[in-house]
Design a protein around this motif. Structure first.
Motif, PDB file in Angstrom:
ATOM      1  N   GLY A 158       0.665  -1.263  -0.005  1.00  0.00           N
ATOM      2  CA  GLY A 158      -0.045  -0.037  -0.073  1.00  0.00           C
ATOM      3  C   GLY A 158       0.888   1.207   0.148  1.00  0.00           C
ATOM      4  O   GLY A 158       0.551   2.249   0.665  1.00  0.00           O
ATOM      5  N   VAL A 159       1.847   1.385  -0.950  1.00  0.00           N
ATOM      6  CA  VAL A 159       2.746   2.609  -1.103  1.00  0.00           C
ATOM      7  C   VAL A 159       3.010   2.838  -2.469  1.00  0.00           C
ATOM      8  O   VAL A 159       3.284   1.886  -3.399  1.00  0.00           O
ATOM      9  N   LEU A 160       3.131   4.035  -2.724  1.00  0.00           N
ATOM     10  CA  LEU A 160       3.772   4.529  -3.982  1.00  0.00           C
ATOM     11  C   LEU A 160       5.249   4.799  -3.689  1.00  0.00           C
ATOM     12  O   LEU A 160       5.831   5.272  -2.662  1.00  0.00           O
ATOM     13  N   ILE A 161       5.981   4.320  -4.575  1.00  0.00           N
ATOM     14  CA  ILE A 161       7.501   4.323  -4.538  1.00  0.00           C
ATOM     15  C   ILE A 161       8.176   5.131  -5.639  1.00  0.00           C
ATOM     16  O   ILE A 161       7.685   4.762  -6.970  1.00  0.00           O
ATOM     17  N   GLN A 162       9.620   5.442  -5.245  1.00  0.00           N
ATOM     18  CA  GLN A 162      10.354   5.729  -6.421  1.00  0.00           C
ATOM     19  C   GLN A 162      11.757   5.661  -6.400  1.00  0.00           C
ATOM     20  O   GLN A 162      12.222   5.189  -5.009  1.00  0.00           O
ATOM     21  N   ASP A 163      12.661   5.604  -7.244  1.00  0.00           N
ATOM     22  CA  ASP A 163      13.833   5.271  -7.246  1.00  0.00           C
ATOM     23  C   ASP A 163      14.706   6.198  -6.498  1.00  0.00           C
ATOM     24  O   ASP A 163      14.196   7.809  -6.634  1.00  0.00           O
ATOM     25  N   VAL A 164      15.801   6.029  -5.688  1.00  0.00           N
ATOM     26  CA  VAL A 164      16.726   6.972  -5.237  1.00  0.00           C
ATOM     27  C   VAL A 164      17.828   7.216  -5.934  1.00  0.00           C
ATOM     28  O   VAL A 164      18.686   6.442  -6.303  1.00  0.00           O
ATOM     29  N   ASN A 165      17.848   8.500  -6.585  1.00  0.00           N
ATOM     30  CA  ASN A 165      18.810   8.773  -7.463  1.00  0.00           C
ATOM     31  C   ASN A 165      20.164   9.394  -6.475  1.00  0.00           C
ATOM     32  O   ASN A 165      19.966   9.482  -5.453  1.00  0.00           O
ATOM     33  N   ARG A 166      20.979   9.962  -7.389  1.00  0.00           N
ATOM     34  CA  ARG A 166      22.061  10.424  -6.721  1.00  0.00           C
ATOM     35  C   ARG A 166      21.829  11.627  -5.791  1.00  0.00           C
ATOM     36  O   ARG A 166      22.368  11.853  -4.397  1.00  0.00           O
ATOM     37  N   ASP A 167      21.063  12.635  -6.439  1.00  0.00           N
ATOM     38  CA  ASP A 167      20.744  13.649  -5.504  1.00  0.00           C
ATOM     39  C   ASP A 167      19.675  13.521  -4.533  1.00  0.00           C
ATOM     40  O   ASP A 167      20.116  14.069  -3.554  1.00  0.00           O
ATOM     41  N   LEU A 168      18.809  12.421  -4.643  1.00  0.00           N
ATOM     42  CA  LEU A 168      18.140  12.310  -3.434  1.00  0.00           C
ATOM     43  C   LEU A 168      19.062  11.644  -2.513  1.00  0.00           C
ATOM     44  O   LEU A 168      18.751  11.875  -1.106  1.00  0.00           O
ATOM     45  N   ALA A 169      19.739  10.811  -2.804  1.00  0.00           N
ATOM     46  CA  ALA A 169      20.745   9.931  -1.686  1.00  0.00           C
ATOM     47  C   ALA A 169      21.263  10.866  -0.968  1.00  0.00           C
ATOM     48  O   ALA A 169      21.437  10.870   0.324  1.00  0.00           O
ATOM     49  N   GLU A 170      21.963  11.942  -1.608  1.00  0.00           N
ATOM     50  CA  GLU A 170      22.659  13.115  -0.940  1.00  0.00           C
ATOM     51  C   GLU A 170      21.753  13.970  -0.125  1.00  0.00           C
ATOM     52  O   GLU A 170      21.983  14.120   1.143  1.00  0.00           O
ATOM     53  N   SER A 171      20.494  14.283  -0.570  1.00  0.00           N
ATOM     54  CA  SER A 171      19.819  15.070   0.200  1.00  0.00           C
ATOM     55  C   SER A 171      19.278  14.281   1.644  1.00  0.00           C
ATOM     56  O   SER A 171      18.691  14.813   2.564  1.00  0.00           O
ATOM     57  N   PHE A 172      18.998  13.038   1.467  1.00  0.00           N
ATOM     58  CA  PHE A 172      18.674  12.174   2.703  1.00  0.00           C
ATOM     59  C   PHE A 172      19.885  11.649   3.300  1.00  0.00           C
ATOM     60  O   PHE A 172      19.861  10.765   4.534  1.00  0.00           O
ATOM     61  N   ASP A 173      20.985  12.262   3.276  1.00  0.00           N
ATOM     62  CA  ASP A 173      22.098  11.560   3.889  1.00  0.00           C
ATOM     63  C   ASP A 173      22.548  10.227   3.541  1.00  0.00           C
ATOM     64  O   ASP A 173      23.003   9.546   4.676  1.00  0.00           O
ATOM     65  N   LEU A 174      22.446   9.606   2.435  1.00  0.00           N
ATOM     66  CA  LEU A 174      22.502   8.230   2.138  1.00  0.00           C
ATOM     67  C   LEU A 174      24.038   8.297   1.791  1.00  0.00           C
ATOM     68  O   LEU A 174      24.481   9.116   1.087  1.00  0.00           O
ATOM     69  N   ASP A 175      24.829   7.145   1.960  1.00  0.00           N
ATOM     70  CA  ASP A 175      26.367   6.970   1.406  1.00  0.00           C
ATOM     71  C   ASP A 175      26.307   6.850  -0.138  1.00  0.00           C
ATOM     72  O   ASP A 175      27.077   7.211  -0.661  1.00  0.00           O
ATOM     73  N   ARG A 176      24.926   6.100  -0.610  1.00  0.00           N
ATOM     74  CA  ARG A 176      24.835   5.818  -2.173  1.00  0.00           C
ATOM     75  C   ARG A 176      23.653   5.638  -2.424  1.00  0.00           C
ATOM     76  O   ARG A 176      22.687   5.423  -1.610  1.00  0.00           O
ATOM     77  N   PRO A 177      23.152   5.906  -3.741  1.00  0.00           N
ATOM     78  CA  PRO A 177      21.819   5.655  -4.124  1.00  0.00           C
ATOM     79  C   PRO A 177      21.232   4.083  -3.881  1.00  0.00           C
ATOM     80  O   PRO A 177      22.074   3.296  -4.711  1.00  0.00           O
ATOM     81  N   HIS A 178      20.319   3.937  -3.004  1.00  0.00           N
ATOM     82  CA  HIS A 178      19.821   2.699  -3.204  1.00  0.00           C
ATOM     83  C   HIS A 178      18.518   2.732  -2.162  1.00  0.00           C
ATOM     84  O   HIS A 178      18.256   3.615  -1.666  1.00  0.00           O
ATOM     85  N   GLY A 179      17.781   1.547  -2.402  1.00  0.00           N
ATOM     86  CA  GLY A 179      16.516   1.697  -1.624  1.00  0.00           C
ATOM     87  C   GLY A 179      14.989   2.016  -2.332  1.00  0.00           C
ATOM     88  O   GLY A 179      15.540   2.465  -3.490  1.00  0.00           O
ATOM     89  N   ALA A 180      14.048   1.975  -1.685  1.00  0.00           N
ATOM     90  CA  ALA A 180      12.729   2.304  -2.309  1.00  0.00           C
ATOM     91  C   ALA A 180      12.176   3.509  -1.413  1.00  0.00           C
ATOM     92  O   ALA A 180      12.017   3.306  -0.228  1.00  0.00           O
ATOM     93  N   LEU A 181      12.087   4.712  -1.997  1.00  0.00           N
ATOM     94  CA  LEU A 181      11.342   5.872  -1.476  1.00  0.00           C
ATOM     95  C   LEU A 181      10.103   5.867  -1.426  1.00  0.00           C
ATOM     96  O   LEU A 181       9.471   5.818  -2.576  1.00  0.00           O
TER      97      LEU A 181
END
Length: 466
Positions: free
Chosen positions: A271-294
């Motif tokens: 029951g969720v809508l998701i999107q890919d985590v790109n490089r800019d989103l990874a940086e904005s969420f303080d992730l070390d690299r792009p991965h996961g389902a946002l």
């Protein structure tokens, strides 16, 4: 003497090249025994369908091309008319492949091969022909299970497709363009391919030549086991271009079990809508690299909402399996049974936490579509603007356009990535505020919408036509 040495050298080089060619030929697989053993379990499938069409008769070439486009692209370029003349009934046949998975007559093929058929014919390698009963279909995985009344039939052996690796030899048997029992071979190009229109299948990509008529046929490994069901091709020319996709055998057999039991497939739902985590989103969420389902949106009264998932959460792993791309999550969820308690590793506010989610039955597509329409009249999905994005744009709140689904959003020129900060004179504080304001918008009258596109703010007139 010099000439003699040159001749000796050339002779040596020639012998070396000949020896190398013989060695390479010896290392290539010989498929003859595999084909002889497996062909009896491969079948040809044709269908009869009563359709309504115009009196205008198409040429045989145009009819064949129509069938090609219908199976592979969902299009029909010939014979379309703006004004429909007097209608008549006619019979149309389609052609595909399949294979026998049980001695008592269960046959597996693609759903698009038999879709809409009134009569299904199954022809065996020894020319015996049976009229098949449709046990059940699953459009999401493009699979159909048939049953013919026969005993002691030859069967294929199903492989564990999880063991398949890129670079392995594979072989297909089918009926491209009606040429029965055509054999083509190649290698696995990639595994776990996710196509935009198929979220529930991690496809096997190969360079095996697949054409219309191969659909539903088996893809074998060198042990003569079925690793996949040939389903789709990627093409710009209309013919084979070296990129083919097959449904993994493990996915197929999971579907077969449910089709045998219930005639349909029930999938778990998050029951969720998701999107890919790109490089800019990874940086904005303080992730070390792009991965996961946002998570861009949590559906009301869904398992995700009940478990406490929020928009902006990033699902890093699901039931112990790491998620690199968002497209992997729907397949992982869909493989589980309804009522399963799944564990999700979630990244929120810079920290990871584990959440338990009781998965429910996925609603029908019509219910989901209606729910989306009720909650969002604008023809698009939106996600919250991260703090980093808001600071960069100098705004507070707002929503970012995640997906354009058509309707008003498409008509009014909105684009994916646009940031909406005001709608009908009201400031957009977040996703909930956006959906609430959208419900109150008037029909057939333009309202102002403030949009930031590529860093530049502007107002556009926005009208919902109903």
């Amino acid at each position: 003497m010099s000439r003699l040495l040159k001749r000796v050298n050339w002779a040596g080089i020639t012998l070396l090249m000949l020896f190398s060619t013989l060695v390479n030929a010896a290392n290539l697989p010989d498929f003859t025994e595999l084909v002889e053993e497996t062909s009896p379990a491969v079948v040809n499938i044709s269908t009869e369908q009563t359709t309504t069409s115009s009196n205008r008769q198409l040429s045989p070439d145009a009819q064949e091309l129509n069938e090609f486009f219908r199976h592979f692209f969902g299009q029909q370029p010939f014979g379309q008319q703006q004004q429909q003349p007097r209608q008549q009934q006619r019979q149309r046949s389609s052609l595909g492949s399949g294979f026998i998975i049980s001695h008592d007559g269960y046959v597996l093929t693609n759903n698009h091969v038999i879709d809409g058929a009134d009569v299904i014919h199954v022809r065996l390698n020894d020319r015996r022909e049976y009229e098949a009963t449709l046990v059940g279909t699953d459009a999401r995985t493009d699979l159909a299970l048939l049953k013919i009344e026969a005993e002691d039939l030859p069967i294929v052996t199903m492989a564990d497709s999880d063991d398949l690796k890129a670079g392995q030899w594979v072989l297909a048997i089918g009926s491209p363009f009606g040429f029965d029992y055509t054999v083509t071979a190649g290698i696995v190009s990639a595994i776990g391919r996710n196509l935009p229109s198929d979220n529930y299948v991690p496809f096997i990509q190969s360079d095996v030549a697949i054409n219309p008529g191969n659909s539903g046929g088996p893809l074998f490994n060198l042990d003569g086991e079925v690793v996949g069901i040939n389903s789709q091709i990627y093409t710009r020319s209309g013919g084979f271009m070296g990129v083919s996709f097959a449904i993994p055998s493990n996915v197929a057999m999971s579907v077969v079990e449910q089709l045998k039991a219930d005639g349909k497939v029930s999938r778990a739902w998050l029951g969720v809508l998701i999107q890919d985590v790109n490089r800019d989103l990874a940086e904005s969420f303080d992730l070390d690299r792009p991965h996961g389902a946002l998570v861009s949106r949590v559906m009301p009264d869904s398992p995700a909402e009940k478990a406490g998932l929020k928009a902006g959460d990033i699902i890093m792993a699901f039931n112990g399996k790491t998620i690199e791309h968002s497209s992997e999550l729907p397949y992982l969820v869909g493989q589980l049974k309804v009522g399963t308690d799944a564990k999700a590793q979630v990244f929120r506010d810079g920290k990871e936490r584990t959440m338990t989610i009781a998965l429910a039955k996925r609603p029908d597509d019509a219910e989901v579509a209606q729910q989306k329409a009720d909650e969002n009249r604008l023809g698009m999905t939106v996600a919250p603007v991260s703090e980093q994005q808001a600071d960069r744009l100098g705004i507070e709140g707002g929503v970012i356009v995640e997906q354009i689904m058509g309707g008003a959003a498409a008509r009014n020129g909105l684009q994916q990535g646009d940031v909406i900060t005001m709608l009908n004179g009201q400031v957009i504080e977040g996703v909930d505020a956006f959906n609430r304001i959208a419900q109150t918008l008037p029909s057939n009258r333009s309202v102002p919408m403030r949009v930031i596109r590529d860093g530049y703010p502007m107002f556009i007139p926005f009208k919902i036509v109903e």
